[in-house]
Scaffold this motif. Structure first.
Motif, PDB file in Angstrom:
ATOM      1  N   LYS A   1       0.435  -1.547   0.161  1.00 53.12           N
ATOM      2  CA  LYS A   1      -0.202   0.003  -0.025  1.00 53.12           C
ATOM      3  C   LYS A   1       0.868   0.999  -0.286  1.00 53.12           C
ATOM      4  CE  LYS A   1      -3.395   2.156   2.912  1.00 53.12           C
ATOM      5  NZ  LYS A   1      -4.912   1.574   3.931  1.00 53.12           N
ATOM      6  N   ILE A   2       0.938   2.008  -1.097  1.00 53.84           N
ATOM      7  CA  ILE A   2       2.063   3.278  -0.980  1.00 53.84           C
ATOM      8  C   ILE A   2       0.832   4.632  -1.472  1.00 53.84           C
ATOM      9  CG2 ILE A   2       3.558   3.629  -2.737  1.00 53.84           C
ATOM     10  CD1 ILE A   2       4.094   0.591  -3.926  1.00 53.84           C
ATOM     11  N   THR A   3       0.915   5.056  -0.484  1.00 55.58           N
ATOM     12  CA  THR A   3       0.347   6.717  -0.430  1.00 55.58           C
ATOM     13  C   THR A   3       0.838   7.401  -1.657  1.00 55.58           C
ATOM     14  OG1 THR A   3       1.712   7.439   1.508  1.00 55.58           O
ATOM     15  CG2 THR A   3      -0.764   5.848   1.558  1.00 55.58           C
ATOM     16  N   SER A   4       0.541   8.181  -2.343  1.00 52.19           N
ATOM     17  CA  SER A   4       1.092   9.350  -3.082  1.00 52.19           C
ATOM     18  C   SER A   4       1.953  10.290  -2.450  1.00 52.19           C
ATOM     19  CB  SER A   4       0.052   9.564  -3.842  1.00 52.19           C
ATOM     20  OG  SER A   4      -0.705  10.804  -2.503  1.00 52.19           O
ATOM     21  N   GLY A   5       1.976  10.676  -1.370  1.00 51.75           N
ATOM     22  CA  GLY A   5       3.457  11.315  -0.380  1.00 51.75           C
ATOM     23  C   GLY A   5       4.246  10.492  -0.385  1.00 51.75           C
ATOM     24  N   SER A   6       4.374   9.173  -0.687  1.00 50.55           N
ATOM     25  CA  SER A   6       5.159   8.414   0.094  1.00 50.55           C
ATOM     26  C   SER A   6       6.033   7.400  -0.990  1.00 50.55           C
ATOM     27  CB  SER A   6       4.985   7.195   1.215  1.00 50.55           C
ATOM     28  OG  SER A   6       3.886   6.173   0.202  1.00 50.55           O
ATOM     29  N   ILE A   7       5.345   8.270  -2.058  1.00 49.48           N
ATOM     30  CA  ILE A   7       6.190   7.789  -3.581  1.00 49.48           C
ATOM     31  C   ILE A   7       7.642   8.698  -2.832  1.00 49.48           C
ATOM     32  CG2 ILE A   7       6.441   8.070  -5.577  1.00 49.48           C
ATOM     33  CD1 ILE A   7       3.637   6.964  -5.681  1.00 49.48           C
ATOM     34  N   GLY A   8       8.556   8.040  -3.232  1.00 45.84           N
ATOM     35  CA  GLY A   8       9.676   8.974  -3.635  1.00 45.84           C
ATOM     36  C   GLY A   8      10.921   7.758  -4.464  1.00 45.84           C
ATOM     37  N   ALA A   9      10.733   6.633  -4.862  1.00 47.46           N
ATOM     38  CA  ALA A   9      11.469   5.808  -5.920  1.00 47.46           C
ATOM     39  C   ALA A   9      10.689   5.319  -6.580  1.00 47.46           C
ATOM     40  CB  ALA A   9      12.652   5.201  -5.043  1.00 47.46           C
ATOM     41  N   ASP A  10      11.690   4.762  -7.830  1.00 47.32           N
ATOM     42  CA  ASP A  10      11.027   3.360  -8.452  1.00 47.32           C
ATOM     43  C   ASP A  10      10.131   2.693  -7.954  1.00 47.32           C
ATOM     44  OD1 ASP A  10      12.133   4.679 -10.128  1.00 47.32           O
ATOM     45  OD2 ASP A  10      13.811   3.649 -10.806  1.00 47.32           O
ATOM     46  N   ILE A  11       9.434   2.459  -8.686  1.00 48.80           N
ATOM     47  CA  ILE A  11       8.504   1.162  -7.420  1.00 48.80           C
ATOM     48  C   ILE A  11       7.888  -0.086  -8.293  1.00 48.80           C
ATOM     49  CG2 ILE A  11       5.415   0.903  -7.261  1.00 48.80           C
ATOM     50  CD1 ILE A  11       5.909   4.031  -6.811  1.00 48.80           C
TER      51      ILE A  11
ATOM     52  N   THR B   1       5.109  14.564  -8.823  1.00 49.95           N
ATOM     53  CA  THR B   1       5.647  12.870  -8.427  1.00 49.95           C
ATOM     54  C   THR B   1       5.388  12.744 -10.544  1.00 49.95           C
ATOM     55  OG1 THR B   1       5.060  13.214  -5.673  1.00 49.95           O
ATOM     56  CG2 THR B   1       4.978  11.257  -7.961  1.00 49.95           C
ATOM     57  N   PHE B   2       5.966  12.051 -10.690  1.00 48.73           N
ATOM     58  CA  PHE B   2       6.229  10.877 -11.954  1.00 48.73           C
ATOM     59  C   PHE B   2       6.163   9.981 -11.475  1.00 48.73           C
ATOM     60  CE2 PHE B   2       6.477  15.566 -13.562  1.00 48.73           C
ATOM     61  CZ  PHE B   2       5.208  15.389 -14.430  1.00 48.73           C
ATOM     62  N   LEU B   3       5.928   9.518 -12.580  1.00 48.75           N
ATOM     63  CA  LEU B   3       6.051   7.360 -12.838  1.00 48.75           C
ATOM     64  C   LEU B   3       5.711   7.040 -14.251  1.00 48.75           C
ATOM     65  CD1 LEU B   3       3.922   5.574  -9.457  1.00 48.75           C
ATOM     66  CD2 LEU B   3       6.221   6.283  -9.840  1.00 48.75           C
ATOM     67  N   ASN B   4       6.687   7.203 -14.786  1.00 44.64           N
ATOM     68  CA  ASN B   4       6.926   6.832 -16.503  1.00 44.64           C
ATOM     69  C   ASN B   4       6.307   8.362 -16.932  1.00 44.64           C
ATOM     70  OD1 ASN B   4       8.219   4.467 -15.478  1.00 44.64           O
ATOM     71  ND2 ASN B   4       6.673   3.518 -16.988  1.00 44.64           N
ATOM     72  N   ASP B   5       5.034   8.349 -17.383  1.00 42.75           N
ATOM     73  CA  ASP B   5       4.506   9.600 -18.184  1.00 42.75           C
ATOM     74  C   ASP B   5       3.437   9.962 -17.582  1.00 42.75           C
ATOM     75  OD1 ASP B   5       6.744   9.820 -20.211  1.00 42.75           O
ATOM     76  OD2 ASP B   5       4.727   8.313 -21.827  1.00 42.75           O
ATOM     77  N   ALA B   6       3.432   9.072 -15.785  1.00 43.30           N
ATOM     78  CA  ALA B   6       1.731   9.530 -15.419  1.00 43.30           C
ATOM     79  C   ALA B   6       1.963  10.788 -14.257  1.00 43.30           C
ATOM     80  CB  ALA B   6       1.370   8.174 -15.081  1.00 43.30           C
ATOM     81  N   ILE B   7       1.446  11.716 -14.585  1.00 40.62           N
ATOM     82  CA  ILE B   7       1.095  11.853 -12.720  1.00 40.62           C
ATOM     83  C   ILE B   7       0.707  11.607 -12.339  1.00 40.62           C
ATOM     84  CG2 ILE B   7       0.967  14.688 -12.022  1.00 40.62           C
ATOM     85  CD1 ILE B   7       1.848  15.832 -14.797  1.00 40.62           C
ATOM     86  N   VAL B   8       1.302  11.003 -10.348  1.00 42.37           N
ATOM     87  CA  VAL B   8       0.221  10.896  -9.178  1.00 42.37           C
ATOM     88  C   VAL B   8       0.090  12.286  -9.040  1.00 42.37           C
ATOM     89  CG1 VAL B   8       0.160   9.543  -7.487  1.00 42.37           C
ATOM     90  CG2 VAL B   8       1.757   9.133  -9.113  1.00 42.37           C
ATOM     91  N   GLY B   9      -1.241  12.446  -9.090  1.00 40.89           N
ATOM     92  CA  GLY B   9      -2.366  13.656  -8.213  1.00 40.89           C
ATOM     93  C   GLY B   9      -2.308  15.092  -8.942  1.00 40.89           C
ATOM     94  N   GLN B  10      -2.806  14.146 -10.307  1.00 40.06           N
ATOM     95  CA  GLN B  10      -2.290  15.279 -11.418  1.00 40.06           C
ATOM     96  C   GLN B  10      -2.928  15.976 -11.683  1.00 40.06           C
ATOM     97  OE1 GLN B  10      -2.283  13.052 -16.044  1.00 40.06           O
ATOM     98  NE2 GLN B  10      -3.224  15.593 -16.698  1.00 40.06           N
ATOM     99  N   GLN B  11      -3.671  17.674 -11.936  1.00 43.44           N
ATOM    100  CA  GLN B  11      -4.814  18.416 -12.005  1.00 43.44           C
ATOM    101  C   GLN B  11      -4.923  19.174 -12.523  1.00 43.44           C
ATOM    102  OE1 GLN B  11      -6.562  19.365  -8.631  1.00 43.44           O
ATOM    103  NE2 GLN B  11      -5.287  17.891  -7.971  1.00 43.44           N
ATOM    104  N   GLU B  12      -6.615  18.564 -13.307  1.00 44.51           N
ATOM    105  CA  GLU B  12      -7.197  19.321 -15.045  1.00 44.51           C
ATOM    106  C   GLU B  12      -7.194  21.146 -14.827  1.00 44.51           C
ATOM    107  OE1 GLU B  12      -7.077  17.092 -17.773  1.00 44.51           O
ATOM    108  OE2 GLU B  12      -5.513  16.165 -16.695  1.00 44.51           O
ATOM    109  N   PHE B  13      -7.648  21.193 -15.815  1.00 44.45           N
ATOM    110  CA  PHE B  13      -7.697  22.567 -15.337  1.00 44.45           C
ATOM    111  C   PHE B  13      -9.301  22.966 -14.875  1.00 44.45           C
ATOM    112  CE2 PHE B  13     -10.771  25.910 -18.451  1.00 44.45           C
ATOM    113  CZ  PHE B  13      -9.603  26.970 -18.365  1.00 44.45           C
ATOM    114  N   GLY B  14      -8.961  24.281 -14.396  1.00 46.25           N
ATOM    115  CA  GLY B  14     -10.139  24.209 -13.456  1.00 46.25           C
ATOM    116  C   GLY B  14     -10.228  23.731 -12.263  1.00 46.25           C
ATOM    117  N   GLY B  15      -8.895  22.707 -11.849  1.00 46.96           N
ATOM    118  CA  GLY B  15      -8.852  22.774 -10.209  1.00 46.96           C
ATOM    119  C   GLY B  15      -8.966  20.560 -10.190  1.00 46.96           C
ATOM    120  N   ALA B  16      -9.948  20.546 -11.028  1.00 52.84           N
ATOM    121  CA  ALA B  16     -10.126  18.734 -10.822  1.00 52.84           C
ATOM    122  C   ALA B  16      -8.885  18.053 -10.750  1.00 52.84           C
ATOM    123  CB  ALA B  16     -11.261  18.403 -11.891  1.00 52.84           C
ATOM    124  N   GLY B  17      -9.088  17.570  -9.975  1.00 58.72           N
ATOM    125  CA  GLY B  17      -7.876  16.522  -9.887  1.00 58.72           C
ATOM    126  C   GLY B  17      -8.105  14.580 -10.209  1.00 58.72           C
ATOM    127  N   TYR B  18      -7.546  14.046 -10.613  1.00 56.94           N
ATOM    128  CA  TYR B  18      -7.462  12.649 -10.913  1.00 56.94           C
ATOM    129  C   TYR B  18      -7.483  11.785  -9.212  1.00 56.94           C
ATOM    130  CZ  TYR B  18      -7.057  12.566 -15.959  1.00 56.94           C
ATOM    131  OH  TYR B  18      -7.324  12.065 -16.929  1.00 56.94           O
TER     132      TYR B  18
END
Length: 185
Positions: free
Chosen positions: A120-130, A147-164
């Motif tokens: 169980k890896i929280t977004s705040g604990s990502i700090g190395a390859d997984i 925080t990027f994992l490959n090409d993905a942004i963990v916690g990405q925010q979209e236009f208007g402030g909505a986030g994944y």
């Protein structure tokens, strides 16, 4: 003297408001595994954009939520649905349906497993390859205050402030929604 005693008693009574309550045996179970939790998850709101003008909508009008059913269907088809419903714990990097629509590669079991990590890896604990269940690791990078994992942004925010959605708890793990399909090397 009695004023001091009354003050001390009042302070002692108020201090107990900040102590943890005694365990009462209540369960903290969420009653939903990763597959069930992901199926109920709403992704980022999608607006009409330029396509809306032709149907009488404003560009910024809400169109739909970006769901996650396509990845879940692919995981079930690959025979991984039962594993993800098992005891875990797992971390699922869950591509939204729009990412699945844009993906032109084959959704093999190895590609699906590349989105799943043991533990169980929280977004705040990502700090190395997984390391993932397919044996390869997601490459970690911290750049542009993201925080990027490959090409993905963990916690990405979209236009208007909505986030994944990130750090979505399930009984057997945690889910981080992403906007791309991750490809193993």
């Amino acid at each position: 003297m009695s004023l001091r005693i009354a003050t001390l008693l009042a302070l002692a009574a108020s201090a107990t408001a900040f102590t943890a309550p005694a365990a009462n045996g209540a369960s903290s179970a969420l009653a939903a595994n990763i597959m069930d939790t992901a199926a109920a998850l709403e992704g980022v709101a999608v607006v009409w954009g330029a396509d809306g003008i032709a149907v009488g909508k404003e560009e910024s009008d809400f169109k739909e939520f970006n769901g996650f059913g396509k990845f879940l269907a692919a995981a079930n088809a690959a025979g991984l649905g039962a594993e993800l419903a098992g005891p875990g714990p797992y971390t699922l990097f869950l591509p939204a349906d729009y990412a699945m629509n844009a993906y032109t590669g084959a959704l093999t079991p190895e590609v699906i497993k590349y989105h799943i990590a043991a533990g169980k890896i929280t977004s705040g604990s990502i700090g190395a390859d997984i390391p993932t269940l397919n044996g390869q690791a997601l490459k970690y990078e911290r750049k542009f205050r993201k925080t990027f994992l490959n090409d993905a942004i963990v916690g990405q925010q979209e236009f208007g402030g909505a986030g994944y959605p990130t750090d979505v708890e399930a009984d057997n793990g945690i889910i981080h929604a992403i906007s791309v399909v991750l490809e193993p090397n």
